[in-house]
Design an enzyme around this catalytic site. Sequence first.
Site, short mmCIF file in Angstrom:
data_model
loop_
_atom_site.label_atom_id
_atom_site.label_comp_id
_atom_site.label_asym_id
_atom_site.label_seq_id
_atom_site.Cartn_x
_atom_site.Cartn_y
_atom_site.Cartn_z
N LYS A 13 0.84 -1.19 0.00
CA LYS A 13 0.00 0.00 0.00
C LYS A 13 0.88 1.25 0.00
CE LYS A 13 -0.50 0.56 4.95
NZ LYS A 13 -0.02 1.88 5.27
N HIS B 17 -6.51 -0.88 6.30
CA HIS B 17 -6.63 -1.96 7.27
C HIS B 17 -8.04 -2.12 7.87
CE1 HIS B 17 -2.38 -2.11 6.84
NE2 HIS B 17 -2.09 -1.09 7.62
N LYS C 286 -2.73 8.27 15.91
CA LYS C 286 -1.37 8.23 16.44
C LYS C 286 -1.30 9.10 17.69
CE LYS C 286 0.70 6.27 12.72
NZ LYS C 286 0.06 4.98 12.52
#
Length: 480
Positions: free
Chosen positions: A157, A249, A335
Amino acid sequence: MNPHPLASDDVRPDPHVIVIFGGTGDLAHRKIFPGLFHLYLANLLPERFRIIGVVRPPAKGSNDDFRARVRDAIVEFGDAKPDGEEWEAFIAAVSAVAADATHPATLMDAVESAERELGEGARRLYHLAVPPDATLQLITMLGTTGLNANARVICEKPFGTDLASAKVLNETIRANFDETQVFRIDHFLGKESIDNILALRFANRLFEPLWNRDHICFVQIDVPESLTVAGRGAFYEETGAFRDMVVSHLFQVMGYLAMEQPTSFDAGPLRDEIHKVFQTMRPLDVDNVVRGQYQGYRDEPGVAPDSTVETFVALRVEIENTRWKGVPFYLRTGKGMAQRRQVITIGFEEPVMRLFPLAKDAQTWRGNRLVVDFDDPGSIHAHFLAKEPGPVMQLGEATMSFYYKDSFRHAHRLEAYEHLILEAMLGNRALFTRSDGIERLWEVAAPLLEVAPEVEFYAQGSWGPTSMERIVAPHGWCLP
Ligand code: BG6
């Protein structure tokens, strides 16, 4: 029904020349070389193999330097020590070559000579662990030089950044490879716990009859990460959390959770069912998306001081089919968050008749949910309500748990990349994503890519911007 391919003991691939483009890159060091060495130790590499690491010219492809770097990578990121006879045998099969899309001659020589050494029947496996523009050029080079013959190619990806760029990539691939040669890797699909969703659902009557809108009130896929973009600022500026984590994902995991039972676990039927889920997804509603950016992101190297790229995203997805209509799928990832977790929660409806009094503000699903913790080594927990011991009928939350690390198969565990590289060598595309599925996901994502909601800031170490709560109302996030 055909058994799952890995049900067989016969999982030793044909002889292979394995070519790693991006041989000194981060992915090769963290995942690919440690993974190949582990496969070797587990007797899952072919009996005869050569590994060629490709470095970009003008760097020299000195074998000794390259082997030393591979060794360092395995020391740092692998589980097994690179020592002893087995290591010597493995590393002797590894070499380096300096080549790129415009200078392929050295690579062509290296592949040919490796094939001569291996003898009849050797296959080629290319792993393109390189940035997107290099992927396009390398695919074309492999086609025009004839290196695509008898080959399989693992692509990394991102598979485009929107529908138009995904189509360009897919057309380039199609012009140079047959689709059966192509393995688009999404390493979440190589995780034991994600593969196990198929077993959990389709091998157990305990769960599958409940797996629908009559019994389930929501599904959450929650992947907070405590690490920041540390050192990957420039990459993140091009992608952001939605493209990096959700399209790649989380949507794929959702496909596993939502699909109908395939007629077999072969690539065709399995991926058809996942594709049907993507086809029945409603285009994203931007009112159901919250984008966040952790404070301090703009100070990272490679990040614009006024960047509006998201490092966090929470969204609500709807699937319009008989099984799921009306059941929200809540997805969240970011994150710089409070914890690293990879958790699926299935929340169940309360019983039709409420015979037990509920505490004020109690959310019934809290005591009635199935939790799949899919971060390695993984676990599954069924939370249910039980009578607390004592004279009165009072309910308390109880849990039944399964831990991979205590299970009989744990010693055979393959890390996601190892599992997928092995599957690619065996030619099994079941755990790889499909071009039409990827294009459909970009179509679904189009409203968000066109008009993204403003990013909201959140403190590092938190769970994200507070407005993410509206995405999951009335249920609430299951973590923390
Ligand atoms: C990668 C993303 O694909 O997956 C990263 O680019 C992310 O941003 C990583 O951190 C998570 O993978 P893992 O192996 O930690 O589950």
